[in-house]
Every structure is written in C-alpha cells, then in structure tokens.
Design a protein around this motif. Structure first.
Motif, mmCIF file in Angstrom:
data_model
loop_
_atom_site.group_PDB
_atom_site.id
_atom_site.type_symbol
_atom_site.label_atom_id
_atom_site.label_comp_id
_atom_site.label_asym_id
_atom_site.label_seq_id
_atom_site.Cartn_x
_atom_site.Cartn_y
_atom_site.Cartn_z
ATOM 1 N N ILE A 21 0.842 -1.194 0.000
ATOM 2 C CA ILE A 21 0.000 0.000 0.000
ATOM 3 C C ILE A 21 0.881 1.248 0.000
ATOM 4 C CG2 ILE A 21 -1.754 1.267 1.287
ATOM 5 C CD1 ILE A 21 -2.930 -1.119 0.199
ATOM 6 N N LEU A 38 0.113 7.260 -6.268
ATOM 7 C CA LEU A 38 -0.985 8.226 -6.359
ATOM 8 C C LEU A 38 -0.460 9.647 -6.218
ATOM 9 C CD1 LEU A 38 -3.835 6.467 -4.324
ATOM 10 C CD2 LEU A 38 -3.870 7.018 -6.745
ATOM 11 N N PHE A 72 -15.676 12.063 -2.034
ATOM 12 C CA PHE A 72 -14.981 11.244 -3.029
ATOM 13 C C PHE A 72 -15.984 10.575 -3.970
ATOM 14 C CE2 PHE A 72 -12.619 7.508 -4.518
ATOM 15 C CZ PHE A 72 -11.446 8.109 -4.931
ATOM 16 N N ALA A 74 -7.867 9.895 -2.896
ATOM 17 C CA ALA A 74 -7.682 8.436 -2.958
ATOM 18 C C ALA A 74 -6.512 8.041 -2.053
ATOM 19 C CB ALA A 74 -7.436 7.991 -4.395
ATOM 20 N N THR A 75 -5.464 8.874 -2.063
ATOM 21 C CA THR A 75 -4.328 8.621 -1.174
ATOM 22 C C THR A 75 -4.796 8.627 0.276
ATOM 23 O OG1 THR A 75 -2.977 9.865 -2.724
ATOM 24 C CG2 THR A 75 -1.995 9.385 -0.582
ATOM 25 N N LEU A 86 -7.747 8.051 1.524
ATOM 26 C CA LEU A 86 -8.587 6.903 1.871
ATOM 27 C C LEU A 86 -7.751 5.640 2.039
ATOM 28 C CD1 LEU A 86 -11.588 7.646 -0.498
ATOM 29 C CD2 LEU A 86 -11.541 7.869 1.981
ATOM 30 N N HIS A 87 -6.787 5.440 1.128
ATOM 31 C CA HIS A 87 -5.959 4.233 1.236
ATOM 32 C C HIS A 87 -5.060 4.288 2.462
ATOM 33 C CE1 HIS A 87 -7.215 3.569 -2.960
ATOM 34 N NE2 HIS A 87 -7.009 2.305 -2.665
ATOM 35 N N ALA A 88 -4.477 5.466 2.704
ATOM 36 C CA ALA A 88 -3.584 5.583 3.850
ATOM 37 C C ALA A 88 -4.354 5.321 5.141
ATOM 38 C CB ALA A 88 -2.955 6.973 3.882
ATOM 39 N N TRP A 116 -8.714 13.967 -7.138
ATOM 40 C CA TRP A 116 -9.158 12.582 -6.924
ATOM 41 C C TRP A 116 -7.993 11.736 -6.414
ATOM 42 C CZ3 TRP A 116 -8.636 7.524 -8.789
ATOM 43 C CH2 TRP A 116 -9.754 6.687 -8.638
ATOM 44 N N PHE A 117 -6.810 11.911 -7.008
ATOM 45 C CA PHE A 117 -5.620 11.169 -6.565
ATOM 46 C C PHE A 117 -5.309 11.476 -5.097
ATOM 47 C CE2 PHE A 117 -3.824 10.995 -11.131
ATOM 48 C CZ PHE A 117 -4.248 9.696 -11.295
ATOM 49 N N ILE A 118 -5.398 12.764 -4.721
ATOM 50 C CA ILE A 118 -5.047 13.141 -3.348
ATOM 51 C C ILE A 118 -6.018 12.504 -2.345
ATOM 52 C CG2 ILE A 118 -4.843 15.083 -1.739
ATOM 53 C CD1 ILE A 118 -3.890 16.763 -4.129
ATOM 54 N N ALA A 162 -0.346 12.645 -8.945
ATOM 55 C CA ALA A 162 -0.940 13.952 -8.650
ATOM 56 C C ALA A 162 0.051 15.069 -8.957
ATOM 57 C CB ALA A 162 -1.389 14.016 -7.188
ATOM 58 N N VAL A 184 0.388 4.635 -2.254
ATOM 59 C CA VAL A 184 0.426 6.025 -1.802
ATOM 60 C C VAL A 184 1.465 6.807 -2.617
ATOM 61 C CG1 VAL A 184 1.009 7.513 0.149
ATOM 62 C CG2 VAL A 184 -0.452 5.522 0.498
ATOM 63 N N ILE A 203 -6.291 15.224 -10.267
ATOM 64 C CA ILE A 203 -5.273 15.419 -9.228
ATOM 65 C C ILE A 203 -5.953 15.393 -7.854
ATOM 66 C CG2 ILE A 203 -3.670 17.113 -8.238
ATOM 67 C CD1 ILE A 203 -3.111 18.006 -11.187
ATOM 68 N N MET A 262 -7.445 3.689 5.499
ATOM 69 C CA MET A 262 -8.103 2.393 5.668
ATOM 70 C C MET A 262 -7.111 1.241 5.655
ATOM 71 S SD MET A 262 -11.808 2.735 3.951
ATOM 72 C CE MET A 262 -11.635 3.460 2.368
ATOM 73 N N MET A 263 -6.030 1.395 4.885
ATOM 74 C CA MET A 263 -5.119 0.262 4.760
ATOM 75 C C MET A 263 -3.836 0.419 5.561
ATOM 76 S SD MET A 263 -7.046 -1.543 2.975
ATOM 77 C CE MET A 263 -5.932 -2.946 2.940
ATOM 78 N N ARG A 264 -3.449 1.644 5.862
ATOM 79 C CA ARG A 264 -2.210 1.813 6.622
ATOM 80 C C ARG A 264 -2.448 2.438 7.990
ATOM 81 N NH1 ARG A 264 2.354 0.209 4.785
ATOM 82 N NH2 ARG A 264 3.530 1.395 6.308
#
Lengths: 455, 278
Positions: free
Chosen positions: A21, A28, B194, B233-234, B236-238, B229-231, A32, A25, B227, B240-242
């Motif tokens: 993951i 992404l 989002f 998305a980062t 959300l992943h950071a 959306w990418f931020i 960006a 990060v 851009i 929920m997953m990290r």
C-alpha cells in the motif's frame, strides 16, 4: 536448484513490491504531482512556440522528458501501468480471504466475540421467554437479511447480519480501474480521432487524423447539405447546426441534423459539430459608379480574373478575400482586395469592405466601387472519431460508482442478541459489529435495544 | 425583487449566522447558538429559493436553463450545499462549534459571488457546448463533492487546533467535539465527497464524449479534478489500509481542499475547454 530458488525469490520480491500500500500512496501522489506539470505547460503546441517560450536550453531538456506531450510520455504511462499492476496485485492478495468470508453457506458467529465487545446494550425484561423470543426475532429478521436462533441452556441467541457482499465493493472499484485502462488502451489502438471541413453541398470520403496529420479513408461519404449558425441578442452563439447525409454507393442512406451535444453515429464512427467558417467567395457583383458621368454599372467578377472597367478606364482584378481587415487601425471586417490598373499605367489597391458600401468614396478616384453581391458558402467543421473502447470505459464508470457506494456507505453488519435467565427475569444483551462506520453501528445497536426494551 | 437581490440579502443572513456561530463558540452561550442555527436555516432556505427563482427567471427571459452555468451560479449553489450539509451534521452531532468553521466558508463563497466586480450576476443564455442534460448532473455532483471537501477542510482545521491542546487547558477548544469524533467526521465527509467527485468526473467525461467526441482530453480542469481525486484516494488508502489517522489525515484533507480550490478557481487562469466557467 539454486537458480530456481533465486528466480522464485525474485518473483516473490517483485510480488511483495507491488502488493504494498506504501507503493499505492507513492504512485498516487507522484501521479498527482506530475499531472500538474502538464496543466502549467500547454501541451502539444508547435516546437517553434516552445522554443520561443523557453529558449534553446530548456526546450531541449523539456522535450527530452516529453513534457510537451507528457500525458502520453513513456514515464507517465509507466506510472499508470504501475498503479494498475499495484491495484491488481493488492486485490489478488486479499481477494481469497474476502472470498472465503463472503461466500459461505452458513455465516459463522462467535458468541465470545460479541460478549467481549466493549460497547453493549443491556436491559432486563419480565416478559415470558416465548414472547421475548418472537419480538427479538421479528425485529432482527426485519432489519437484517440473515437471521438465526440458537438455543442455550439458560435461554437463546439470535444472530443476524446483512451486507456481507459489500466487502466486495472495494474489488469492484479496483476492477473498474482495470476496465478503464483496457477501454482506454482499446481506444488508442483501434480508434482514431480526426477532423474534416465540408463545404455546404459537398461530399467527403476521408478525414485528417489529429495526431499524425495522415489522411484516413472512410467506408462512406459525408455530405454537408446545409449549415446554419444562430445567435442570441447578446451576440453569443446559440446553435451550430449541420444537416448531414451519409452517402453509400452514390446514394444517400441517412440524413440527420447534428448540433453540439447531439452527434451523428454511423457504423461505429461519430460525427461531432466542432467548428465552422465561411468559404472565400468565388464570384462577386460590383457596383461601379463613374464620378464624371454619374452612371452606375453592375459587373460580375471572378476572383483573380481581370474585368474591364466601363468607359475604357482600365482593368480591375479582385485578388483576395479576407475574413478581417484593418485599415489604419480601423477594423473593417470581411473585405475584398483588388488592384486597379488604370489605362495610364498606374495601379492602385482597392479596398472593398462588405459592411461599408461607401468606403471606396474616400479614395476620391474616378470610379467608386462597392460590392453588392457575393456568393457566400459556409463550411462545417466536424470532429470525426471512432472509439471501440468507449463501452468498456462506460461500464467501468458504472462499476466504479456502484463499487464506491458499496465501499463507503454500506457495510457488513452483524448483530447478536443474547437472552439469558437471571433470577425471575431475563437479561437481554444486544451487541453489534460492522466492518466500517463503527460509530454508526453503535448508534444503530442502541436504537434497536431501546426498541426492544420498550416492548 | 429578483433572485440577485434575494441572494444579496442571503449573503448578509449567512454573514450574521457566521458571526452568531463564532460568538456562541467564544462566549459559550446557548442563545446566540440557537439564533445561529435558525439564521443559517433561514439563509439556506433563502439561498435555495434564490436558485429556484433564478431558474424561473431564466425561463421568463426565454433562455431557460438550470442556474448552474457560470461562476456566479456555481458559487451560489456551492454555498447552499455547504449550508445544507453543515446543518445536517449539526443536527446529527449536536455540536454548533463546527458552524464557526463551516459558516464562514458559506458566507465567503456567496459574498464573493455577490460582491466581486469580476463576477457578473446577469442570467446569460447557454452557449451550444453547455446545452445538455448532463449539465445538471455534472455540476451538482461536482459541487456536492466540493461542499463535502470544504466541510472536511473546516473539521481538519478544528482537529489540528484541538490536538495542540492535549491537556484541555484552552478555553476556546474545550467545547470542541472529541478528537476521535473530528477524525471520524473528516473521514466521512471525505468518503462522501470522493463518491460525488467520482460521479462528477464520470458525468463530465460522458458529457465531453457527447459534445467533443472524446471522454478525456487532459484539459486543465479535467486534469486538476483528477489530481484532486488522486489526493483523496491517497487519503482513503492511507487511512483504511495503513491506519493513518488524526494529524496526518487532517493535513492530507487540507491539501486536498487546496487542490479543490485550484480546480475551481485557479484553472480559470490556465487555457482550456472549461473557459465558460469563469
């Protein structure tokens, strides 16, 4: 043996690299940040324009890095490719676990897990156990899709749950990204994007491709029967409308009007209203007034061909038509330009603006010229595309929206109601878990318990 | 009274609501808070009424279209969505301090629309490119997303203020919601935003494909929305997953909102297809 180990080791290292993951990060954020560059440096301009803007040194550096077409550069595409691999590997890594959770015949429950939850609702009830059981079961099966009752020596448990499948939402979102990539790739390999200008009344069979400038032949002809443009009172354009006919084997097989936002689709090829313009006139009618005699003459002239001026005064050639013409910083609009060859051998320029009839009077010549009629034809500018990947992309869009909704706003919710005899009464414990929005689940459990207690 | 006048009045109503929310926060009194809620509610109603009036007026002018076609109209809609979402949060979480951070954004947005000399408030006819049924879906989705991100931004600021005061000594911060509540609320707003940003980008792509023949052309507005959306998305992943949360999420949420602002305003300074949004 050792080699095999090494390659297996390399493979697993690669797999782990893409399963991280942290990589997501990083990718992404890199996407960006790099995407910003192309919004500040205009893309796909002429090399000369860039050279002029940035100077030789920076021009060379930027063009080596493909900055002038960066969204199609190898390094940007590589980032996108890596993100896709990352998405696929991460999903595969976790999918088998999720699969086992989602597709079970009998959802497993662990009472101990619910008992150990820190947030539980408790109350005691004096009602008979049969009634209590029925009420609990009714409410649980109404609010949850799955419900099961288990008898114990002191009373019973009710397990209920819903939204098990929503655990798949995130995979749907990831799958949609793969669909988008496949669709985009299909489009860029098998599709094309071009344009064509068609004068009113004429037919074309080929278009010019935007990327390469090559001519691309179509299987059918496109005829522009008519073009019209209308304006609001403010002068802003209201509508661009082209009447198009599709010609196959010399016959018109389809006739349709297109406007912006309403293209024509035929055999996988889309025709979009994109621009328009005036064709330079070929024939004009001139009004010629002699200053000496006051006589007025009408003459037709073809562009580039000299005409005789009445009273034997010489010849006039209309040599050019301009959409706009400036005379001493005065904007004259559409203008014809001619050369008057007088019989004494002198020649002078004649300026004939369409919207200023008496402009030529100011020249104070022997004759006053003005334009009374000219043939005006529009041409319509069409964007012509073919993209077999669009359907895949659109299905990706739909899957993404559904997936996002399932991922963010639905959750796998589990409920446990335990009823046990304590003294003469029954103790009821309500507890619940959710894989997302745990605070929301707590509130729901509380409401449910209050509902039950009120009965 | 026409819609522009009504919306100018709404501007001042929102301004009053913002002042009331801030004073209720600073002086810790219930009465200004109660007044603030009702004033904000009144403002949101007036705002919605103004949008509907403007819609009707455009039909009377014979150029009927949804009032979502230029900078003025989008700002007015933006303030309305933030106000409504905020009021829902206030009701759910029973806390008015968030209002001291959300209502000024609402006020600034509509004040900029009403008072800036660069923004024309006349109803203009639609140019051919905007004449599409996708207009409403696209703009509404985008601005619901932007509004949610704006509130997430306000809450992230609150989080950063609150976490500096670990011992709970600060007079001003004592009535802030708990850190965990603020953190959770930021996350919820970001997920909401989002989803709608995604819908906004998607409807925009479908629309672009029917207007220009290409669903994606890396035009600056498109690119900046991606851009953004990418931020997020980062984020959300950071999270929920990290397991990122708290301060780090608050910072990413603030950066995300800066990207939203650039997508909204900054892009107009760059050349591109969305030039009518100025």
């Amino acid at each position: 043996m050792k080699k095999e180990n090494e390659s297996a080791d390399f493979f697993s290292r690669l797999w782990n690299f893409f399963a991280s993951i942290r990589l997501t990060v990083v990718l992404l954020l890199s996407l960006a940040v790099t995407s910003m560059v192309g919004t500040f440096i205009p893309q796909n301009q002429s090399p000369a324009a860039y050279f002029h803007e940035y100077g030789e040194f920076f021009y060379k550096i930027l063009s080596v890095l493909n900055i002038f077409d960066m969204y199609h550069s190898w390094w940007f595409q590589l980032l996108l490719l890596m993100l896709t691999i990352n998405v696929i590997i991460c999903s595969l890594n976790r999918f088998s676990t999720t699969w086992k959770i989602v597709f079970v015949k009998i959802p497993p429950f662990s009472v101990a897990k619910f008992r150990s939850l820190s947030t539980k609702e408790e109350f005691t009830s004096k009602r008979p156990i049969k009634e209590l059981k029925k009420k609990c079961e009714d409410i649980a099966s109404k609010k949850f899709s799955y419900c099961r009752v288990e008898q114990t020596d002191k009373g019973f448990f009710i397990f209920a749950e819903k939204g098990r499948w929503t655990r798949l939402g995130v995979y749907a979102v990831h799958f949609s990204i793969i669909l988008l990539l496949i669709g985009a790739l299909t489009g860029s390999i098998f599709g094309f994007e071009g344009f064509v200008n068609i004068p009113e009344g004429e037919t074309v069979n080929s278009i010019e491709l935007r990327k390469t400038g090559q001519i691309h032949n179509l299987d059918f002809g496109i005829r522009c029967d008519d073009f019209s443009v209308s304006f609001y009172e403010t002068g802003a354009p209201k509508e661009f409308r082209s009447t198009l006919s599709i010609i196959e084997d010399g016959k018109s097989v389809l006739k349709e009007d297109i406007i912006v936002n309403d293209p024509l689709r035929y055999k996988g090829i889309n025709l979009f209203q994109s621009s328009y313009g005036m064709l330079p006139p070929e024939k004009i009618t001139l009004n010629i007034v002699s200053r000496e005699t006051g006589m007025a003459y009408k003459k037709t002239a073809k562009i580039g061909q000299p005409i005789e001026i009445p009273e034997g005064m010489g010849t006039l050639v209309i040599k050019d038509y301009r959409d706009s013409f400036n005379y001493k910083s005065l904007s004259l609009g559409e203008t014809f330009i001619g050369i008057l060859n007088k019989k004494d051998g002198n020649s002078i320029n004649i300026i004939l603006p369409l919207h200023f009839d008496s402009f030529d009077k100011m020249r104070k010549g022997d004759f006053i010229f003005s334009v009374t009629e000219y043939d005006n034809r529009h041409y319509t500018g069409l964007q012509v595309t073919s993209d077999p990947g669009v359907l895949v992309v659109y299905s990706g869009f739909i899957v993404m929206i559904i997936g996002c909704f399932g991922t963010f706003f639905m959750s796998h919710q589990r409920l446990c109601i335990e009823i046990a005899k304590s003294g003469n009464n029954y103790k009821v414990i309500v507890a619940g878990t959710a894989n997302k929005n745990k605070l929301g689940m707590q509130a729901r459990v509380k409401r449910l318990s209050q509902n039950l207690a009120r009965l | 009274m026409d819609s522009s006048n009504l919306l100018s009045v709404v501007t001042f109503v929102y301004g009053l609501a913002a002042i009331l929310y801030i004073s209720s926060w600073i002086f810790k009194k219930t009465l200004p808070g109660l007044l603030a809620t009702w004033t904000a509610f009144l403002g949101a109603m007036g705002n919605a009424a103004g949008i509907i009036m403007r819609w009707v007026e455009s039909y009377k002018l014979g150029i009927g279209h949804a009032p979502l076609s230029n900078m003025y109209e989008s700002l007015v809609f933006f303030s309305c969505t933030i106000a409504v979402i905020y009021l829902v949060i206030e009701r759910t979480y029973k806390n008015r301090i968030i209002g001291a951070f959300a209502m000024p954004i609402v006020f600034l947005s509509i004040a900029y629309a009403s008072l800036s000399p660069n923004i024309r408030d006349q109803i203009q006819p639609l140019i051919p490119a905007l004449k599409s049924n996708w207009l409403i879906a696209h703009v509404m989705a985008c601005f619901l997303g932007y509004a949610a991100f704006a509130i997430a931004f306000g809450i992230s600021l609150m989080y950063l203020f609150k976490q500096r005061d670990k011992d709970g000594e600060s007079y001003l911060l004592s009535h802030f919601p708990e850190l965990s509540v603020l953190d959770n609320l930021t996350h919820q707003m970001v997920t909401f935003g989002f989803l709608f940003l995604s819908i906004g980008i998607i409807t925009g792509a479908v629309w672009a494909n029917s207007a220009w023949g290409s669903y994606w052309s890396w035009d600056p507005k498109e690119t900046w929305s991606l851009i953004t959306w990418f931020i997020y998305a980062t984020l959300l992943h950071a999270r929920m997953m990290r397991g990122w949360h708290g301060k780090r999420i608050a910072y990413v949420s603030i950066i995300g909102f800066l990207a939203v602002m650039f997508t909204y305003f900054g892009v107009n300074l760059l050349p591109g297809l969305h030039s009518y949004a100025q």
